[in-house]
Design an enzyme around this catalytic site. Sequence first.
Site, PDB file in Angstrom:
ATOM      1  N   ASN A 149     -39.501  16.742   9.075  1.00  0.00           N
ATOM      2  CA  ASN A 149     -40.440  15.802   8.772  1.00  0.00           C
ATOM      3  C   ASN A 149     -40.151  14.361   9.450  1.00  0.00           C
ATOM      4  O   ASN A 149     -40.983  13.488   9.681  1.00  0.00           O
ATOM      5  CB  ASN A 149     -40.551  15.599   7.399  1.00  0.00           C
ATOM      6  N   GLU A 150     -38.865  14.197   9.586  1.00  0.00           N
ATOM      7  CA  GLU A 150     -38.495  12.889  10.320  1.00  0.00           C
ATOM      8  C   GLU A 150     -39.083  13.021  11.550  1.00  0.00           C
ATOM      9  O   GLU A 150     -39.443  11.666  12.170  1.00  0.00           O
ATOM     10  CB  GLU A 150     -36.971  12.818  10.195  1.00  0.00           C
ATOM     11  N   GLU A 177     -48.745  25.326  14.404  1.00  0.00           N
ATOM     12  CA  GLU A 177     -47.733  25.682  13.469  1.00  0.00           C
ATOM     13  C   GLU A 177     -47.801  24.858  12.264  1.00  0.00           C
ATOM     14  O   GLU A 177     -47.700  24.842  11.093  1.00  0.00           O
ATOM     15  CB  GLU A 177     -46.347  25.803  13.895  1.00  0.00           C
ATOM     16  N   GLN A 206     -40.003  34.168  16.644  1.00  0.00           N
ATOM     17  CA  GLN A 206     -40.080  32.982  17.170  1.00  0.00           C
ATOM     18  C   GLN A 206     -38.604  32.594  17.692  1.00  0.00           C
ATOM     19  O   GLN A 206     -38.099  32.309  16.850  1.00  0.00           O
ATOM     20  CB  GLN A 206     -40.574  31.911  16.614  1.00  0.00           C
ATOM     21  N   SER A 251     -36.726  33.366  11.933  1.00  0.00           N
ATOM     22  CA  SER A 251     -37.415  34.047  10.805  1.00  0.00           C
ATOM     23  C   SER A 251     -37.891  35.231  11.078  1.00  0.00           C
ATOM     24  O   SER A 251     -38.493  35.374  11.988  1.00  0.00           O
ATOM     25  CB  SER A 251     -38.542  32.878  10.291  1.00  0.00           C
ATOM     26  N   SER A 300     -35.322  27.779  18.624  1.00  0.00           N
ATOM     27  CA  SER A 300     -34.242  26.791  18.248  1.00  0.00           C
ATOM     28  C   SER A 300     -32.706  27.605  18.691  1.00  0.00           C
ATOM     29  O   SER A 300     -32.694  28.665  18.673  1.00  0.00           O
ATOM     30  CB  SER A 300     -34.180  26.705  16.729  1.00  0.00           C
TER      31      SER A 300
END
Lengths: 344, 393
Positions: free
Chosen positions: B379-380, B244, B126, B161, B129
Amino acid sequence: MEREELDLLLDGARRWFAEHAPLSERVARFRQGHSAPVGSWDALADLGWLALPLLEEADGFGAPAGACFELLRLAGRDARPEALDLHLLLAPLLVQLAPELAAPLSAGTLRLAMADLQPGAEGPRWNAEQLSGRTGALLGVEHATHALLPLASGGLALLELAAAGVSHEPARWVDGRATARLQLDRVSARHWPGQAGQAIDRAAAALVADATGVFEAAFELTLDYLKQRMQFGKPLSANQALQHRMAEIFCDLQQALALTERLAQEIDAEAAGPWPTLPVAKSFVGRRVLRGVGALIQVTGGIAVTEEYRLTHWYRRLHVNAQCFGAAEAQLNRIEVRRQLLAA
Amino acid sequence: MSLFNTSELRRFREEVRDFLQTHLSEELRHETRGGLHMAREDMARWQAILHRRGWGAPHWPQALGGTGWTALQRYIFEEESAFADAPLGDVHGLFLAGPMLIAEGSDAQKARYLPRILAGEEFWCQGFSEPNAGSDLASLKTRARFDGTHWVIDGQKTWLSSGHHADLMFCLARTEPEAKPQAGLSVFILDMRDPGITLQPILTMDEGHSVNAVFFDNVRVPADAMIGAPNKGWGYAKDLLARERVNNAQAPRTKRDIVELDRLARECRGVDGRPLIEQAGVRRKLAVLTADFVALESAALSVIAEQMRGKEPGPAASTLKIRGSELQQRVSETAMALLGDAGLVLGADYGSGLLHPAGRGWAERHFFRRVVTIYAGANEIQKTIIAKSILDM
Ligand SMILES: Cc1cc2nc3c(=O)[nH]c(=O)nc-3n(C[C@H](O)[C@H](O)[C@H](O)COP(=O)(O)OP(=O)(O)OC[C@H]3O[C@@H](n4cnc5c(N)ncnc54)[C@H](O)[C@@H]3O)c2cc1C
């Protein structure tokens, strides 16, 4: 020791750490091992640091634990591989038990590694003036000439690593520091009954000071990074969610510093212990400091989980500091709330 | 859980269990339990076995290779796979690229790529980023220009990854620089062997190599390498990230881990020589983790129940990533605490003398898992999504 003298020494230490295999350089080649150049113990002796904790009668500077802790915080900030932590806290005990050890300790020719009590109480036994059995994992083995072993019997043994009957099972801690277990077969050693507890607590105290330095440095790096890193057109530090998170970690940092200071005062007041703050401070490392640095990794984002970033190495070092010489659970079990801590 | 307790589902569970028992080799189980970053050939081997049984991608539409199972059956399958220590396949192909192609790809793309994902023959990665576009993904700078026959891609991605295992990448690039950041993005399929693509390994906290940086220097891809319509990439990416997130709750694997913790607590001994499980504090810790796991599992099952009623997953889905990733971290923190100094060793070249046999792989998992609360949308950011789009704050 005067404050001015200490400040001079700390300045010197900062410079020396920056010039001799600083963490930033070691990080770049971390996989080749964490060790500093072998000569560094001699250098530490030349700098006079090894005589720091020894009494003036023993040709030392008579530095209080508080001063030693300040040096250890600097060592923690730089994740130093030399076992200064063990030396600064254990040398005074050893010299008290055997005054003739002062000279080799401050000259850097007697260099200490130390093992934890062996889990399962299966550690080495002192029998007929000799030691046999398998030790716990040693901290500080990189430069060591001697191993200090607390025994399940409560005794404390000191032996030469090169002595006959000693075999090594080398390994590395998660933070790259070398460790080893020793297999001992009727090894000659020196032995003092009843000193194991104090030796372990002294080592634990040293790791608390080191961990506090790690925490401080990790916090500063992260705060700085959050002010630089731009996402969504503004620095990360402009987000209230992250501001609050940092404020919480800051509270933990202040407490860690305060606990370290209080522990030093207790050690200076009562060299033989017990120090009621020790289990509190050591369990704080395993609970709040570890979690605090975990949170610093979180707010930094992906870069903080890479080998190239210092937080990774500090975090891994903290695991060793948290685990050795009494992990959080074991320390919590020692806390006697009413009798000692809350007494007026 | 009563939801599972029909004779039909029990039979289904038996069937899956029998299959795993027969086909999953001891060697693969061992690798999966101890290993963190699996070798491609191990994952491919297992994927091929599943594929031959028709179970290569249970969640895909049946016509394209799916099993036609209900969401609950799929959950049972995952749980049994977790407990048998079956490897995860190529998650990027099976859970990300595959579903995106199924939703947006051309017929030719589906025919070309899906069968090879199913068979474990081609692996994906993927490319979203970038160094300066993490949480703020829409600010990404990688450019794709059309030169009349080909798209020419220049720029840089990071955090791929499994990039070094992959044959193909789905890559989000800017095709319309003048448009608003979200409006000018498209998704491309790149062959990892295309000239102009350079991979660079990134080592993570576990000292393992699973992620990579990648550089694009005049990478030319044909016009039909685009997935879906031009400049619609942001919408596709958002759908993909939502999928995801649900997948990342990893509830069945966490359940497996908690059972392992119980084993560790029985096998590891305290300084008094007694098994750790005899300590009240340890039992309480395991109880709290178990309780929090059951809460997570319940939320996962309620999402499944909604899906089975034909509804889009509601708010519970958004909470899964947060709670699931936090629990994964707490589980491995507990493993480290149970292992004591026997857990403080990373991998074989750290010397195995310290390591407790049951502790294999935990330090690696523990350190790598700092990332589960960061990747797939930190998570933020998930919390902001909950606050804004569900709580209307
Ligand atoms: C091991 C690993 C594997 C990965 N795999 C892939 C992959 O295969 N493909 C891919 O495309 N990407 C991948 N990623 C990238 C991952 O998705 C990003 O790391 C993630 O989106 C966070 O971006 P960042 O690291 O740049 O952190 P940043 O965006 O810089 O964020 C740093 C911290 O700030 C917080 N933050 C940011 N903005 C806000 C805000 N507005 N309010 C509050 N908090 C905020 C974040 O939550 C985080 O805690 C991977 C990352 C890692 C580390």
